[in-house]
Each structure stands twice: as structure tokens, then as C-alpha cells.
Design an enzyme around this catalytic site. Structure first.
Site, PDB file in Angstrom:
ATOM      1  N   ARG A 185       0.819  -1.201   0.000  1.00  0.00           N
ATOM      2  CA  ARG A 185       0.000   0.000   0.000  1.00  0.00           C
ATOM      3  C   ARG A 185       0.858   1.258   0.000  1.00  0.00           C
ATOM      4  O   ARG A 185       2.016   1.239   0.384  1.00  0.00           O
ATOM      5  CB  ARG A 185      -0.918   0.032   1.219  1.00  0.00           C
ATOM      6  CG  ARG A 185      -2.227  -0.711   1.033  1.00  0.00           C
ATOM      7  CD  ARG A 185      -3.066  -0.679   2.283  1.00  0.00           C
ATOM      8  NE  ARG A 185      -2.309  -1.173   3.411  1.00  0.00           N
ATOM      9  CZ  ARG A 185      -1.733  -0.396   4.318  1.00  0.00           C
ATOM     10  NH1 ARG A 185      -1.868   0.917   4.241  1.00  0.00           N
ATOM     11  NH2 ARG A 185      -1.039  -0.924   5.293  1.00  0.00           N
ATOM     12  N   SER A 208      -0.678  -5.337   9.700  1.00  0.00           N
ATOM     13  CA  SER A 208      -0.231  -6.225   8.645  1.00  0.00           C
ATOM     14  C   SER A 208       1.007  -7.042   9.052  1.00  0.00           C
ATOM     15  O   SER A 208       1.962  -6.488   9.593  1.00  0.00           O
ATOM     16  CB  SER A 208       0.107  -5.384   7.418  1.00  0.00           C
ATOM     17  OG  SER A 208       0.438  -6.215   6.361  1.00  0.00           O
ATOM     18  N   LYS A 215      -2.656 -12.258  11.757  1.00  0.00           N
ATOM     19  CA  LYS A 215      -4.115 -12.418  11.714  1.00  0.00           C
ATOM     20  C   LYS A 215      -4.518 -13.601  10.831  1.00  0.00           C
ATOM     21  O   LYS A 215      -5.289 -14.460  11.244  1.00  0.00           O
ATOM     22  CB  LYS A 215      -4.798 -11.147  11.160  1.00  0.00           C
ATOM     23  CG  LYS A 215      -4.681  -9.922  12.026  1.00  0.00           C
ATOM     24  CD  LYS A 215      -5.461  -8.744  11.442  1.00  0.00           C
ATOM     25  CE  LYS A 215      -4.998  -8.306  10.061  1.00  0.00           C
ATOM     26  NZ  LYS A 215      -3.625  -7.830   9.974  1.00  0.00           N
ATOM     27  N   THR A 216      -3.996 -13.611   9.612  1.00  0.00           N
ATOM     28  CA  THR A 216      -4.393 -14.665   8.670  1.00  0.00           C
ATOM     29  C   THR A 216      -3.865 -16.021   9.127  1.00  0.00           C
ATOM     30  O   THR A 216      -4.601 -17.009   9.187  1.00  0.00           O
ATOM     31  CB  THR A 216      -3.874 -14.322   7.255  1.00  0.00           C
ATOM     32  OG1 THR A 216      -4.402 -13.050   6.874  1.00  0.00           O
ATOM     33  CG2 THR A 216      -4.304 -15.363   6.244  1.00  0.00           C
ATOM     34  N   ASP A 263      -9.350 -10.761   8.126  1.00  0.00           N
ATOM     35  CA  ASP A 263      -8.790  -9.404   8.150  1.00  0.00           C
ATOM     36  C   ASP A 263      -9.709  -8.250   8.571  1.00  0.00           C
ATOM     37  O   ASP A 263      -9.240  -7.303   9.183  1.00  0.00           O
ATOM     38  CB  ASP A 263      -8.229  -9.071   6.769  1.00  0.00           C
ATOM     39  CG  ASP A 263      -7.251  -7.913   6.786  1.00  0.00           C
ATOM     40  OD1 ASP A 263      -6.315  -7.951   7.584  1.00  0.00           O
ATOM     41  OD2 ASP A 263      -7.435  -6.973   6.006  1.00  0.00           O
ATOM     42  N   ARG A 276       1.863 -12.246  -2.018  1.00  0.00           N
ATOM     43  CA  ARG A 276       0.505 -12.487  -1.520  1.00  0.00           C
ATOM     44  C   ARG A 276      -0.245 -13.507  -2.343  1.00  0.00           C
ATOM     45  O   ARG A 276       0.066 -13.752  -3.509  1.00  0.00           O
ATOM     46  CB  ARG A 276      -0.300 -11.184  -1.615  1.00  0.00           C
ATOM     47  CG  ARG A 276       0.144 -10.084  -0.710  1.00  0.00           C
ATOM     48  CD  ARG A 276      -0.534 -10.185   0.622  1.00  0.00           C
ATOM     49  NE  ARG A 276      -0.088  -9.135   1.526  1.00  0.00           N
ATOM     50  CZ  ARG A 276      -0.661  -8.864   2.687  1.00  0.00           C
ATOM     51  NH1 ARG A 276      -1.697  -9.553   3.086  1.00  0.00           N
ATOM     52  NH2 ARG A 276      -0.198  -7.926   3.466  1.00  0.00           N
TER      53      ARG A 276
HETATM   54  N1  LIG Z   1       4.961 -16.378  15.840  1.00  0.00           N
HETATM   55  C1  LIG Z   1       4.359 -16.074  14.702  1.00  0.00           C
HETATM   56  N2  LIG Z   1       3.016 -15.910  14.647  1.00  0.00           N
HETATM   57  C2  LIG Z   1       2.401 -15.592  13.506  1.00  0.00           C
HETATM   58  N3  LIG Z   1       3.037 -15.431  12.316  1.00  0.00           N
HETATM   59  C3  LIG Z   1       4.369 -15.590  12.295  1.00  0.00           C
HETATM   60  C4  LIG Z   1       5.080 -15.910  13.477  1.00  0.00           C
HETATM   61  N4  LIG Z   1       6.389 -16.014  13.158  1.00  0.00           N
HETATM   62  C5  LIG Z   1       6.485 -15.759  11.847  1.00  0.00           C
HETATM   63  N5  LIG Z   1       5.283 -15.514  11.298  1.00  0.00           N
HETATM   64  C6  LIG Z   1       5.051 -15.161   9.880  1.00  0.00           C
HETATM   65  O1  LIG Z   1       4.535 -13.839   9.877  1.00  0.00           O
HETATM   66  C7  LIG Z   1       3.600 -13.664   8.840  1.00  0.00           C
HETATM   67  C8  LIG Z   1       2.256 -13.289   9.406  1.00  0.00           C
HETATM   68  O2  LIG Z   1       1.489 -12.835   8.341  1.00  0.00           O
HETATM   69  P1  LIG Z   1      -0.084 -12.863   8.265  1.00  0.00           P
HETATM   70  O3  LIG Z   1      -0.644 -13.990   9.043  1.00  0.00           O
HETATM   71  O4  LIG Z   1      -0.435 -12.769   6.831  1.00  0.00           O
HETATM   72  O5  LIG Z   1      -0.386 -11.490   8.992  1.00  0.00           O
HETATM   73  P2  LIG Z   1      -1.618 -10.530   8.843  1.00  0.00           P
HETATM   74  O6  LIG Z   1      -2.751 -11.360   8.368  1.00  0.00           O
HETATM   75  O7  LIG Z   1      -1.816  -9.993  10.215  1.00  0.00           O
HETATM   76  O8  LIG Z   1      -1.201  -9.493   7.876  1.00  0.00           O
HETATM   77  C9  LIG Z   1       3.510 -14.978   8.086  1.00  0.00           C
HETATM   78  O9  LIG Z   1       4.374 -14.894   6.992  1.00  0.00           O
HETATM   79  C10 LIG Z   1       4.005 -15.981   9.139  1.00  0.00           C
HETATM   80  O10 LIG Z   1       4.582 -17.106   8.557  1.00  0.00           O
HETATM   81  C1  LIG Z   2      -3.433  -6.253   2.861  1.00  0.00           C
HETATM   82  C2  LIG Z   2      -2.890  -5.590   3.841  1.00  0.00           C
HETATM   83  O1  LIG Z   2      -2.942  -5.910   5.158  1.00  0.00           O
HETATM   84  P1  LIG Z   2      -2.931  -7.285   5.933  1.00  0.00           P
HETATM   85  O2  LIG Z   2      -1.536  -7.777   5.864  1.00  0.00           O
HETATM   86  O3  LIG Z   2      -3.348  -6.865   7.295  1.00  0.00           O
HETATM   87  O4  LIG Z   2      -3.870  -8.239   5.275  1.00  0.00           O
HETATM   88  C3  LIG Z   2      -2.204  -4.336   3.595  1.00  0.00           C
HETATM   89  O5  LIG Z   2      -1.852  -3.715   4.609  1.00  0.00           O
HETATM   90  O6  LIG Z   2      -2.041  -3.953   2.432  1.00  0.00           O
HETATM   91 MN   LIG Z   3      -3.851 -10.919   6.643  1.00  0.00          MN
END
Ligand SMILES: Nc1ncnc2c1ncn2[C@@H]1O[C@H](COP(=O)(O)OP(=O)(O)O)[C@@H](O)[C@H]1O
Ligand SMILES: C=C(OP(=O)(O)O)C(=O)O
Ligand SMILES: [Mn+2]
Length: 536
Positions: free
Chosen positions: A62, A247, A251-252, A266, A330
Site C-alpha cells: 500500500r 499487517s 491475523k491470517t 482481516d 501475496r
Molecule cells: N509467531 C508467529 N506468529 C504468527 N506469524 C508468524 C510468526 N512467526 C512468523 N510468522 C510469519 O509472519 C507472517 C504473518 O502474516 P499474516 O498472518 O499474513 O499477517 P496478517 O494477516 O496480520 O497481515 C507470516 O508470513 C508468518 O509465517
Molecule cells: C493487505 C494488507 O494488510 P494485511 O496484511 O493486514 O492483510 C495491507 O496492509 O495492504
Molecule cells: Mn492478513
């Protein structure tokens, strides 16, 4: 493909349209985005997993500095504008600027073959927004088809849109200085006409996070909490948990749990009926994605999923470890690519509220049980790190205070979101936990396995039975043992060779918290919360 009356586009000022593909099927989207003759960022490549990969050029995350909202009679007194005292990403744009960027978008989208995709934002029928995306790039139509709630029947399709997004990623704002914009790239919202214009960025996330910002504007004004969180529930559709986090904080990853049903990864609302997803799909980070440790996300990457900026060899072989384009690689997929999902994407009020913070300083315990006052304090503070790649210019974990764990998407003052959340939590007796998914004294990131163990202990109730101790300065209550979690990490001081090292960093972090919170101390409620924060 459903029927679409081209003259509707003329009403929007888009003329000379040669052809419209309206809500194309996945079959059609695949054919369109991999069609022979496509070049550059229009071109999709089929990968070994069946999902198509696209590249998005310069913008792979972003661009918050290019986010603007038209300052008019409706937005002026409601939007939380950026100011010298408290900088945020809500930059005001003039009405003249809006007319100019809208003109650029109309011109860019005229005399073309277009894709029009109607989808819903919000799983609740009475508060959802019908969003119409007008794009000239096939895979952008695919992206929004994945991420928004797909219309189910004729009545859904016939409903007039509540919001229109014009994606003119191929255009540039040449005279941006004159218009008061930041660069040739612009993401501009108009809350009165209910439109968004996107210029010169191809990053998919801009389309989904844009509508999230708009939900964050409209819902709290109706008394509904609007939250940057993922959500899941148990296999009976009960015991909802929500996971806030900026981000990259998890969360995911953490809401995708084979033992539970996914509500969404999200963006959620919380109203009197419970927690509901805004989206129809997920947008997972795939950097270093490992089939064994994240099987559900890995298995979601198949036909109809859309990869972004992943390194793919000519024969379709994927290299998830390669960061040469960006760390923010992504995949978007429709939520039904996950096996266990909650039907209707809504569930009863949350019982557990988890704040995910990726602490780059290595100070926060991997889990703290928060008091109600700490809950408010840490939610407003939103301390975490911005991880590499998700925002332009961020190349390494950068500590930040992102109010409500999503400052970039807040359109109203943070206290409004805190009020709505706390109201819902109090009414439903929900408890909050602060989980550090970032670093500790070992210099390494806390393992996903330990974090998952912590989440299991929170959701299963083991944490409430665990012996606890207090962490100085922050006065956090932390468990001293939890099943499935390495006992040696629960007190962060134990992860340093010398606890004095923790102490030094903790003092520094505590001071940052205190300094950051000063902006909330202008009223009695804010002042009263200071006592719940860290003390030097
Ligand atoms: N302890 C942990 N808990 C959660 N994610 C972790 C951890 N250590 C490393 N990671 C990595 O961090 C990233 C978390 O991203 P994601 O779940 O997509 O976050 P969000 O959805 O909040 O943007 C992933 O690539 C995951 O593999
Ligand atoms: C998609 C985004 O956020 P998130 O990693 O929380 O899904 C983003 O910040 O562009
Ligand atoms: Mn996410």
C-alpha cells in the site's frame, strides 16, 4: 456471466466502451487474464499449483502517503484528519482535486473493453455495502471477485451499488503538485458521492483496504464496531475469538486453524448479533510459505486463487522463498478454499479478544492477560512493528504505534473505535490478551508453533488455570507455564543472557508508550487510562 447495460457506464462518464464483462465467472477470468498477447502487469502466469500469478510493478504494497479523502461538508467534521500534532494517513483533498482525478480515471477507462464486478462488503444484509468495481485489467476483476462477497442471486445483482471504485492503475496524475497530491499515484475517496479512484498503483491490497477504510467510516457512525481483525469460532459456530493486528502480525496465519471455523482473516464488524466478516476471501502473505507448517493456506493456493509478486519460473514452478520482488508476496483466494469455514461468515459475540503485536524490540511477553483498563490502553496504543514490504518504504521491522492496530485504515478518531469495541466487550464479558508474535531476547521471531500453543491455551481456557506472575514496568500478568509452549519464553527476561538487557530495552519501550499516549490525555477518560500503561 450476468447481463449488464453499458449505458450505465455513460452515466458515470465512461464513454465509448467496446465490451463489458460483468461479474465474469472464474472460468472467464482465467481465460481473460492468461490470454495470449497480454504483456506487462496485465499478464497472468499459470503456476504449478493451478493458481495464476501476476506482477504489480513498482507498487507491491500500500501507499499510505498517497491516500486522500475529499474534504467536503460531510467529511469535514467527521473524518480524523492528519495534523501536525498527530500525523495519520487521512490527507485532505480539495473538490477540484477530486474532479481532476475522477476525470483522469474516466478518460483512462473510456473507449476500452472493461470488467465490471459487483460484490458486497459486509456479511450482514442490513449493513453491507454493494460495491461496484470498474477496471480494465482482467486480474483486477479476479482479485475483487476473490476478496468481496460474491452475489448469490438475481436480486443481489439487481440491487443498485452503494459505492463505486474506478481503478485506473495505468494512468498517472501528471499535475499532482498543482492538485495538492503527494505523487503521480493517488488513492482518493469521496464519502459524499461514495466513490474511490485509484491511479498508478497496481497493488491488489489497495482495492480491499480501500473499502475497509470506508466501512471504518460508515459503521461506527451507526454504533457498530469496525475492526482490523481476523475471526474464528469453534466447530459448533460458538466461542468466537477475534485477532487484532497490523499487517504481518499473524491475523491470517493464526485464524486459519484446522481445529476451528474461519469467519474471516482481516476485516470484521461487531454488532448486536455478533461478529461478521466484511469480505468473501482471504489475502495471505506467502513469503517463505511452508506446506507442512501452514497446510491450509498452502492448499488454498489452487485454481481460482491469485498470487501476487511471487517468483515463478517459466515452467510454472513457484519459489516462495524468493524476496527479490518484495517480501509482501501475496495470495488472494475465495474463503471457501479453506476447509473449515463458518457458514454465513458471522458468529455470536466474541468471548476472546487477542491483540497481536510483533514487537521488534523483544520486550513484550509472548502472552499477557490484560485487565479491562489495560485493554483500552493497549488497543489505543496499538504498539507493533510494521513488517517489511506491506507499505511503501518499509524495508525492515519498524516499531510503530498504530492506533487500534490499524491506524492506516481509521477514518474517525481512534477513541471512537475503542469506545465501540469496549462497549461490545463489556456487554458480552469478553477478555483480552496481548500476544507478541514478534521477537524476544534470542534475536529470533517467536516460533509459529509456540504462538499457536498460546492461542490454543487462550481459546481452550488453559491460560485461565495457569499459575501467573507480574512483569515489572508494564504490570502484565503472564502465565508461568502453558501446555504446548516452551516454558523458557513465557517471561521475556529469561530469553536474554542477562535480565538487565531486557530491563534496559523495556525502559526504552515504556518511555515510548508514555510519549505516544500523551495525545490521548486531553480529556478525563484518556488521562484516567495512563495508570494502566507502563511506568518508569
Ligand atoms: N509467531 C508467529 N506468529 C504468527 N506469524 C508468524 C510468526 N512467526 C512468523 N510468522 C510469519 O509472519 C507472517 C504473518 O502474516 P499474516 O498472518 O499474513 O499477517 P496478517 O494477516 O496480520 O497481515 C507470516 O508470513 C508468518 O509465517
Ligand atoms: C493487505 C494488507 O494488510 P494485511 O496484511 O493486514 O492483510 C495491507 O496492509 O495492504
Ligand atoms: Mn492478513
Amino acid at each position: 456471466m450476468a447481463k449488464f447495460d453499458k449505458s450505465v457506464l455513460e452515466k458515470y462518464g465512461i464513454t465509448g466502451t467496446t465490451e463489458v464483462l460483468y461479474n465474469p465467472s472464474y472460468e472467464e477470468l482465467f481465460a481473460e487474464e492468461t490470454k495470449e498477447g497480454l504483456t506487462g502487469f496485465d499478464k497472468g502466469q499459470e503456476t504449478e499449483l493451478g493458481a495464476v500469478n501476476v506482477m504489480t510493478g513498482v507498487y507491491t504494497g500500500r501507499s499510505p502517503k498517497d491516500k486522500f479523502i475529499v474534504d467536503d461538508e460531510n467529511s469535514h467534521g467527521t473524518v480524523w484528519w492528519t495534523s501536525d500534532e498527530y500525523k495519520n494517513d487521512n490527507h485532505p483533498a480539495t473538490k477540484e482535486c477530486w474532479d481532476a482525478v475522477k476525470e483522469i480515471a474516466k478518460k483512462e477507462l473510456s473507449n476500452k473493453k472493461l470488467y465490471v464486478v459487483d460484490g458486497f462488503c459486509g456479511a450482514n444484509k442490513d449493513t453491507r455495502m454493494k460495491v461496484r468495481f470498474i477496471v480494465e485489467v482482467a486480474w483486477q476483476a479476479h482479485f475483487v471477485t476473490n476478496m468481496f462477497i460474491r452475489p448469490q442471486d438475481e436480486a443481489d445483482l439487481e440491487q443498485e451499488p452503494d459505492f463505486i471504485v474506478y481503478n485506473a492503475s495505468k494512468a498517472k496524475v501528471e499535475n499532482y503538485k498543482e492538485l495538492g497530491l503527494n505523487s503521480e499515484t493517488a488513492v482518493v475517496f469521496n464519502v459524499t458521492s461514495k466513490e474511490q479512484v485509484i491511479i498508478n498503483t497496481w497493488y491488489g491490497g489497495e482495492m480491499k483496504k480501500g473499502m475497509f477504510s470506508m466501512m471504518n467510516y460508515f459503521l461506527p457512525l451507526k454504533g457498530i464496531a469496525s475492526m482490523h481483525c481476523s475471526a474464528n469460532c469453534d466447530m459448533n459456530g460458538e466461542n468466537t475469538a477475534i485477532f487484532f493486528g497490523l499487517s504481518g502480525t499473524g491475523k491470517t496465519t493464526l485464524s486459519t486453524d484446522p481445529k476451528r471455523r474461519l469467519i474471516g482473516d482481516d476485516e470484521h464488524g461487531w454488532d448486536d448479533n455478533g461478529v461478521f466478516n466484511f469480505e468473501g476471501g482471504c489475502y495471505a502473505k506467502v513469503i517463505n510459505l511452508d506446506k507442512e507448517s501452514e497446510p491450509d493456506i498452502y492448499n488454498a493456493i489452487r485454481r481460482d486463487a491469485l498470487l501476487e509478486n511471487v517468483t515463478v519460473a517459466e515452467d510454472g514452478k513457484i519459489d516462495f522463498a524468493d524476496k527479490s520482488t518484495t517480501e509482501n508476496t501475496r495470495v488472494s483466494y475465495p474463503i471457501n478454499h479453506i476447509n473449515n469455514i463458518q457458514p454465513g461468515s458471522s458468529a455470536p459475540a466474541a468471548k476472546q479478544v487477542i491483540f497481536l503485536s510483533a514487537d521488534a524490540f523483544g520486550v513484550l511477553p509472548p502472552v499477557s492477560i490484560l485487565t479491562p483498563e489495560q485493554t483500552k490502553y493497549y488497543f489505543l496504543s496499538g504498539f507493533t512493528a510494521k513488517l517489511a514490504g506491506t507499505e511503501r518504504g518499509i524495508t525492515e521491522p519498524t516499531p510503530t504505534f498504530s492506533a487500534c492496530f490499524g491506524q492506516a485504515f481509521l477514518e474517525l478518531h481512534p477513541t471512537k473505535y475503542a469506545e465501540e469495541l469496549v462497549k461490545k466487550m463489556e456487554k458480552n464479558g469478553a477478555k483480552a490478551y496481548l500476544v507478541n508474535t514478534g521477537w524476544n531476547g534470542t534475536g529470533k521471531r517467536i516460533s509459529i508453533r509456540d504462538t499457536r500453543g498460546i492461542i490454543d491455551a487462550i481459546l481452550g481456557g488453559d491460560i485461565d488455570k495457569a499459575p501467573t506472575k507480574q512483569i515489572p514496568m508494564f504490570d502484565f500478568t503472564v502465565p508461568t507455564e502453558l501446555p504446548g509452549v516452551d516454558t523458557n519464553i513465557l517471561d521475556p527476561r529469561d530469553t536474554y543472557t542477562d535480565a538487565a538487557q531486557w530491563e534496559e530495552k523495556a525502559k526504552d519501550l515504556a518511555a515510548r508508550f508514555i510519549k505516544n499516549f500523551a495525545k490521548y490525555e486531553g480529556n478525563e477518560a484518556g488521562k484516567a487510562l495512563v495508570a494502566a500503561g507502563p511506568k518508569l
